[in-house]
Write an enzyme that holds these catalytic residues in place. Structure first.
Site, short mmCIF file in Angstrom:
data_model
loop_
_atom_site.label_atom_id
_atom_site.label_comp_id
_atom_site.label_asym_id
_atom_site.label_seq_id
_atom_site.Cartn_x
_atom_site.Cartn_y
_atom_site.Cartn_z
N ASP A 181 9.93 27.19 65.32
CA ASP A 181 10.44 26.34 64.25
C ASP A 181 11.43 25.32 64.82
O ASP A 181 11.83 25.39 66.00
CB ASP A 181 11.14 27.25 63.23
CG ASP A 181 10.74 26.92 61.81
OD1 ASP A 181 10.47 25.74 61.54
OD2 ASP A 181 10.71 27.84 60.98
N ASP A 236 6.77 22.48 54.32
CA ASP A 236 6.12 23.73 53.90
C ASP A 236 5.22 23.50 52.69
O ASP A 236 5.56 22.75 51.77
CB ASP A 236 7.17 24.79 53.57
CG ASP A 236 7.89 25.28 54.82
OD1 ASP A 236 7.62 24.75 55.92
OD2 ASP A 236 8.73 26.19 54.70
C1 GLA Z 1 10.19 26.93 58.13
C2 GLA Z 1 8.69 27.01 58.42
C3 GLA Z 1 8.06 28.10 57.57
C4 GLA Z 1 8.73 29.43 57.83
C5 GLA Z 1 10.22 29.30 57.59
C6 GLA Z 1 10.99 30.52 58.02
O1 GLA Z 1 10.42 26.49 56.84
O2 GLA Z 1 8.10 25.78 58.16
O3 GLA Z 1 6.67 28.19 57.81
O4 GLA Z 1 8.48 29.84 59.16
O5 GLA Z 1 10.77 28.20 58.32
O6 GLA Z 1 12.35 30.35 57.74
#
Ligand code: GLA
Length: 536
Positions: A181, A236
């Site tokens: 991430d 996301d």
């Molecule tokens: C980010 C990523 C997600 C997930 C979260 C975990 O938002 O894009 O897919 O892994 O972090 O905190």
């Protein structure tokens, strides 16, 4: 307000901390606004694609990841093991889904010595133990971390400043896939940062699928092929627990624009899927899955596999749709026509000379769309068979074009070919990725263990190849069987070995017999425990 975070071993966050955590949570949903800085490959890194070296992810990775349905809670070993069982029982493993593991809910901590430590309350077998259990079920192990100082929730340490020791820890846990991430990365130069992590992975000696997760920040499609296998292109797809169709459509069309950057070993990742999550209709589930296949996207399921209805299972395991995603040419399909309600997707040639075509309908009432061969770049006089990948009916041959009728939020997902056969490319399933052997005697022994690999695709495969020069002296691997089902017979000779633990990571290679393209390399672990010094 109080937030209970199990990752921080039951610590209660309150006051200012809770505020920070809440902000971090919102950022986790939307992706923080990091300056879009570096747009060219990092200096000093090879320009060739990473996958050309390790042979990994030459077709889009398939698996399951917890974030979309669960968020951080309640990820733990019990949940992951239940998901693994459900993945196998539902037939998803046989359809090619392989990479499984915890996302942000890994919950490791960093000790005073700088080393990562597993949270044994949540993962009683330890992270290596969980990996072994996943490998023993014929699945691959996926783990998560962050390139910044902390993960997005703030609950776990990021890799910043610890890249080499952390990637070594992931290799020791036997990870096959690492999602990294981009939270808490202020001040970091993105391509350089991910490049250091890729170097650290190489130094750790265990090839892994490197999944970059910067939500499109830093334009990873321009440079990340040299250091990873896939990269998130957008924020996301949903807040944990609930699918959001409108958001999924925005993500789809944003990811579509990047079609020219995808190819074998370098995939645009529009995020884990929301198929089978609360909030989506059956038509929407079918459409999302078809679009991901059409875009050659990684197929990481994001729903609760323990509670799936038949329709969700049928969608996720439709091998004819998966065949489009897993096609060895690795071309990402694109929109060739769009009137705002109806979009026509094409530009996806497949390995057997056929091509995939999709019509997505976003209007309110059922509609018809005439697809003309000319708008697909074909001759009007071409006589083509049309395979409907959802009804599984073949019609034709048709000259000039073909008309489909599509309901709201639904798709027509087709394959067009001059032939009436529609072969499925190689889809590889193994019964195990771990061979554990133990030698108890001081006299020399010969031990054997087998890994059986099945191709769920249409064609027989040539024999898998293992380079004998890549194996340690105590191990020999013979490939047995032919065609669809082949076995790796692993023979260990213990003569002269000292008491201790030995390990080999075996790599096997093959090619798709129809296109001649290399298939993703297959890796499995052989563990040997020698209980006493062994005579020669
Ligand atoms: C980010 C990523 C997600 C997930 C979260 C975990 O938002 O894009 O897919 O892994 O972090 O905190």
């Amino acid at each position: 307000m109080k937030i209970h975070r199990m990752c921080s071993r039951g610590r209660i966050l309150s006051g200012a901390f809770a505020g920070v955590a809440a902000v971090a949570f919102v950022l986790a949903l939307t992706g923080p606004a990091t300056p879009r800085s570096q747009t060219s490959p990092p200096l000093g890194f090879p320009r060739t694609d990473h996958a050309e070296v390790d042979g990994l992810a030459l077709t889009p990775p398939m698996g399951w990841y917890p974030w979309n349905i669960f968020g951080e809670e309640p990820q733990n070993e019990k949940l992951i093991r239940e998901i693994v069982d459900a993945l196998v029982a539902s037939g998803m493993r046989e359809a090619g889904y392989a990479y499984v593991g915890p996302d942000e809910g890994i919950c490791f901590t960093r000790g005073a010595d700088g080393k990562l430590t597993a949270n044994l309350e949540r993962y009683p077998s330890g992270l290596r133990g969980l990996g072994d259990a996943i490998h023993a079920k014929g699945l691959k192990y996926a783990l998560y971390t962050d390139a910044g100082t902390k993960t997005c929730s703030g609950a776990m340490p990021g890799t910043r400043g610890h890249e080499f020791e952390d990637m070594k820890a992931f290799a020791d846990w036997r990870a096959d896939y690492i999602k990294i991430d981009w939270c808490n990365s202020t001040g970091l130069v993105i391509a350089d940062t991910y490049s250091i992590l890729a170097k650290a992975q190489r130094a750790a000696g265990r090839p892994v699928v490197h999944s970059l997760c910067s939500w499109g920040d830093g334009y990873p499609w321009l440079w990340a092929g040299a250091i990873g296998h896939m990269w998130r292109t957008t924020a996301d797809i949903c807040a944990p627990g609930k699918a959001d169709w409108a958001r999924a459509m925005r993500i789809t069309f944003a990811n579509e624009k990047l079609h020219g950057f995808a190819g074998p070993g370098r995939w645009n990742d529009p995020d884990m899927m929301i198929v089978g999550m609360p909030g989506l209709s059956e038509a929407q589930n079918r459409s999302l899955f078809s679009l991901w296949c059409m875009m050659a996207s990684p197929l990481m399921a994001g729903n609760d596999l323990r509670h799936m209805d038949k329709s969700t299972i049928d969608i996720l395991t439709n091998l004819e749709a998966i065949a489009v995603d897993q096609d060895p040419l690795g071309v990402q399909g694109r929109v060739v026509w769009n009137d705002g309600n109806v979009s026509l997707w094409a530009g996806k040639p497949l390995h057997d000379g056929s091509q995939a075509v999709l019509v997505l309908y976003q209007g309110k009432y059922r509609a018809e769309k005439k697809i003309t061969w000319e708008e697909l770049g074909l001759r009007a006089s071409d006589e083509l068979y049309v395979r409907n990948l959802w009804t599984r009916e073949t019609s034709g041959p048709h000259a000039g074009g073909f008309t489909v009728s599509v309901g709201p939020d639904d798709v027509a997902f087709l394959r067009l070919s001059k032939k009436s056969e529609f072969p499925v490319p190689p889809i590889i399933v193994a019964d195990s990725y771990l061979v554990p052997l133990r030698a108890a005697n001081s006299r020399p022994e010969t031990l054997k263990g087998t890994v059986t690999v099945t191709n769920k695709g249409s064609a027989d495969l040539p024999p898998w190849r293992v380079d004998p020069g890549s194996l340690p002296p105590w191990l020999a691997v013979a490939v047995e069987g032919r065609g669809k089902v082949q076995s790796f017979a692993n023979t260990v000779t213990t003569a002269g070995l000292k008491k201790g633990r030995y390990h080999a990571l075996v790599r096997a290679d093959n090619v798709d017999p129809v296109s001649g393209k290399p298939m993703s390399a297959l890796y499995y672990d052989v563990d040997l425990e020698v209980a006493r010094n062994v005579r020669r």
